[in-house]
Every structure is written in C-alpha cells, then in structure tokens.
Scaffold this active site. Sequence first.
Site, PDB file in Angstrom:
ATOM      1  N   GLY A  96       0.838  -1.201   0.000  1.00 38.11           N
ATOM      2  CA  GLY A  96       0.000   0.000   0.000  1.00 38.11           C
ATOM      3  C   GLY A  96       0.870   1.247   0.000  1.00 38.11           C
TER       4      GLY A  96
ATOM      5  N   ARG B  99       1.402  -5.241  -5.790  1.00 37.32           N
ATOM      6  CA  ARG B  99       1.353  -6.444  -4.963  1.00 37.32           C
ATOM      7  C   ARG B  99       1.782  -7.585  -5.873  1.00 37.32           C
ATOM      8  NH1 ARG B  99      -2.619  -3.377  -1.813  1.00 37.32           N
ATOM      9  NH2 ARG B  99      -1.579  -3.212   0.177  1.00 37.32           N
TER      10      ARG B  99
ATOM     11  N   ASP C 269       3.988  -4.027   6.399  1.00 34.32           N
ATOM     12  CA  ASP C 269       4.420  -5.297   6.991  1.00 34.32           C
ATOM     13  C   ASP C 269       4.599  -6.410   5.957  1.00 34.32           C
ATOM     14  OD1 ASP C 269       1.701  -5.392   6.629  1.00 34.32           O
ATOM     15  OD2 ASP C 269       1.233  -6.153   8.625  1.00 34.32           O
TER      16      ASP C 269
ATOM     17  N   THR D 292       3.891   3.175   5.661  1.00 34.31           N
ATOM     18  CA  THR D 292       2.487   2.748   5.637  1.00 34.31           C
ATOM     19  C   THR D 292       1.685   3.723   6.490  1.00 34.31           C
ATOM     20  OG1 THR D 292       0.913   1.102   6.434  1.00 34.31           O
ATOM     21  CG2 THR D 292       3.038   1.074   7.478  1.00 34.31           C
TER      22      THR D 292
ATOM     23  N   ASP E 283      -0.736   2.909   8.226  1.00 32.24           N
ATOM     24  CA  ASP E 283      -1.339   2.171   9.342  1.00 32.24           C
ATOM     25  C   ASP E 283      -0.582   2.256  10.671  1.00 32.24           C
ATOM     26  OD1 ASP E 283      -3.414   1.305   7.737  1.00 32.24           O
ATOM     27  OD2 ASP E 283      -2.305  -0.457   7.050  1.00 32.24           O
TER      28      ASP E 283
ATOM     29  N   ASP F 100       1.680   0.343  11.819  1.00 32.47           N
ATOM     30  CA  ASP F 100       1.620  -0.975  12.467  1.00 32.47           C
ATOM     31  C   ASP F 100       2.884  -1.812  12.291  1.00 32.47           C
ATOM     32  OD1 ASP F 100       1.374  -1.379   9.770  1.00 32.47           O
ATOM     33  OD2 ASP F 100      -0.283  -2.786   9.889  1.00 32.47           O
TER      34      ASP F 100
ATOM     35  N   ARG G  78      -7.116  -2.352   9.376  1.00 35.45           N
ATOM     36  CA  ARG G  78      -7.720  -3.690   9.452  1.00 35.45           C
ATOM     37  C   ARG G  78      -7.316  -4.390  10.743  1.00 35.45           C
ATOM     38  NH1 ARG G  78      -7.289  -4.057   3.708  1.00 35.45           N
ATOM     39  NH2 ARG G  78      -5.111  -4.648   3.906  1.00 35.45           N
TER      40      ARG G  78
END
Length: 319
Positions: free
Chosen positions: A11, A72, A103, A125, A127, A129, A171
């Site tokens: 992403g 991807r 990740d 990212t 996120d 995370d 997510r």
Amino acid sequence: MKRIGVLTSGGDAPGMNAAIRAVVRKAIYHDIEVIGVVGGYAGLISGNFKKLEVGSVGDIIHRGGTFLFSARCEEFKTKEGQQKGIEQLKKHNIDGLVVIGGDGSYMGAKALTEQGYPCVGVPGTIDNDIPGTEFTIGFDTALNTVIDAIDKIRDTATSHERTFIIEVMGRNAGDIALWAGLAGGAETILIPEEIYNLEEIITRLKKGSERGKKHSIIVVAEGVNSGVEIGRQIEENTDFDTRVSVLGHMQRGGSPTAADRVLASRLGAYAVELLVEGKGGRAVGIEKNNLVDYDIIEALGRKHTIDNNLYQLSKELSI
Ligand code: ADP
C-alpha cells in the site's frame, strides 16, 4: 557498496517519495549509485530498473504516492520468485536493497535477508503498524486527512443533531482511529485491539444527549466492523439518527505533512548509512525521536501494539 537499489511496495503512503529522495541523495553523497526498482517486487522479478540521479528525485518531496510505483506480487511470496529477484539484483551489480513499505513488504525484505541478500526495511504505511518504530511514514498525513474530515463532519453533525459514524482505515491496527479520534474529539473510538460493547456505546450516546450534546462522533477502524453495520445497530436500539462516512482511500493520498517528510528523510538516509556500514538485514525506525535499527527477522517476530495510555486518555477525555 558501489550500487544500491530502492523499491516501494504494498500500500502506498504519503512520504514514500521523500524517503526515496533521501535514499538517492544520501547514497550519491557517499558516491554510491542508486537503481530504482519500478513497481515493487514485481519490478524486481522482471528487472524493471532505472538509474536514479540527483535530479531524478527533484520536485517530489511534496508529492503523495510513490513515483517508483507500488504493486502487490504473489510470485514474490515463493522461493522461486525471491530467487529471481536476487538474480536480477546480482545481474545488475546491486549490492544492497532498501525496501520502503508495510508489513507485507517487510516479509519480502526478510525473505531476501534469510537468503543472504542485504536489505534494509524502511517503514512506509499509513497504518503505523510496523514493529520496531513508534511512527511509520504516512501515518501523520493520514491523521491530518482524517481530522480534516472529522472537523467538517462535526459542523454538519451539530446542525442536524446527528450521530456520525466515521469509518477509517486499519484492518488490524487501531492507530489511525485512536489518534485521529483523540485529535478530532470523537466521543467513541472503536479499535480492532479492543472488543466493542454496543450497550456501552449507547449509554455514552444517551449520557451525552442528556447533558445537551448536539452531536456525537464515533470513529471506527475498518477492522472492527463496517461503519454501516454499527450505525444500523445503534438505530435498531435507540432513537438516534445516524449517518455513516467511509473515508476510504483518500486517507492514503495527499501531500505529506512536514512531520512525514522529515521522518521519511531521516529514515531513508539512515537506511543508506547502515548499508554503507555493511549492515544488511535491518529494519529502521524512530523511538523517542532517535533513529533506531533492529534485526529485521527479530523485529517482524514482535507484535505492534496500541498505545494503551493514549487509549485510556481518549476514554477519559470523551466522557
Ligand atoms: P504492505 O507492504 O503495505 O503490507 P502487502 O501485504 O500487500 O502490502 O505486501 C506487499 C508485497 O510484499 C506483496 O505483494 C508481496 O510481493 C510481498 N510479500 C508479502 N508477504 C510476503 C511474504 N510472506 N514473503 C515474501 N514476500 C511477501
């Protein structure tokens, strides 16, 4: 090290361009050539490479997305795919690779490391995370996009006395919801790390309404439940009028904030420094505003966790 490669994968996130720029400029500063891999691991397998010069990364520090494109690539999850990538790197005399991504992309960098190829992971990212760093590149920009939306929704929510449910990305990690919810003054924040209780949400809504609150804002991370479903549950059990806004991919775009540009510049340059020192298989990050690096395999073995103090604070401030 005479020549290194850089790729962006998974992403995209605002600030990836600033990170690529830092990698290129820092390497050239050390008389190292830089090859840009176009299209993430798919470009690595197919050998979609281009030489990057000082000028190649001019005028991109302020742009969202990634000018090296991202992709991807299922094939890279296989040993054969990874071997093809390594062969391409060797064929082009590339001595080390900087991987900027989330990740999943780190898993790819880990796989290359396990096969003896020197890689450094840079956390890119929205996120937030990635283990081994307090902040990832793109997170701050995404937060600012979300609070801009919350502020605007707050205006209309007040005018119509409505309960707004704002669904944000995340997510598995609730960082965007938590930080943006706190910064946006949301009444309720729902994150995947915590099981939510509908009754508690409703009690909060009622309490707020009883003391004259004109609106309520609930920020929900997509990994918890869909905003639409939460709105439906509230309407089924109360008289509150709900509206749902799903912010979606706008959270990935936009010009990176100053904080993200500075973070990207620091982390990108640090990744090159490590390669120059002959240190491969590392993941770079920021902790207490200091640059840090960890063994990428060890870092990926850890789990990113939410800042519990911040979560508690968000509850205390939204009574
Ligand atoms: P992100 O990096 O944003 O988390 P993805 O999870 O889609 O995005 O991962 C990006 C790419 O990284 C994948 O398409 C794949 O090429 C590579 N990748 C993901 N997981 C692995 C894995 N276990 N081994 C090797 N490569 C992987």
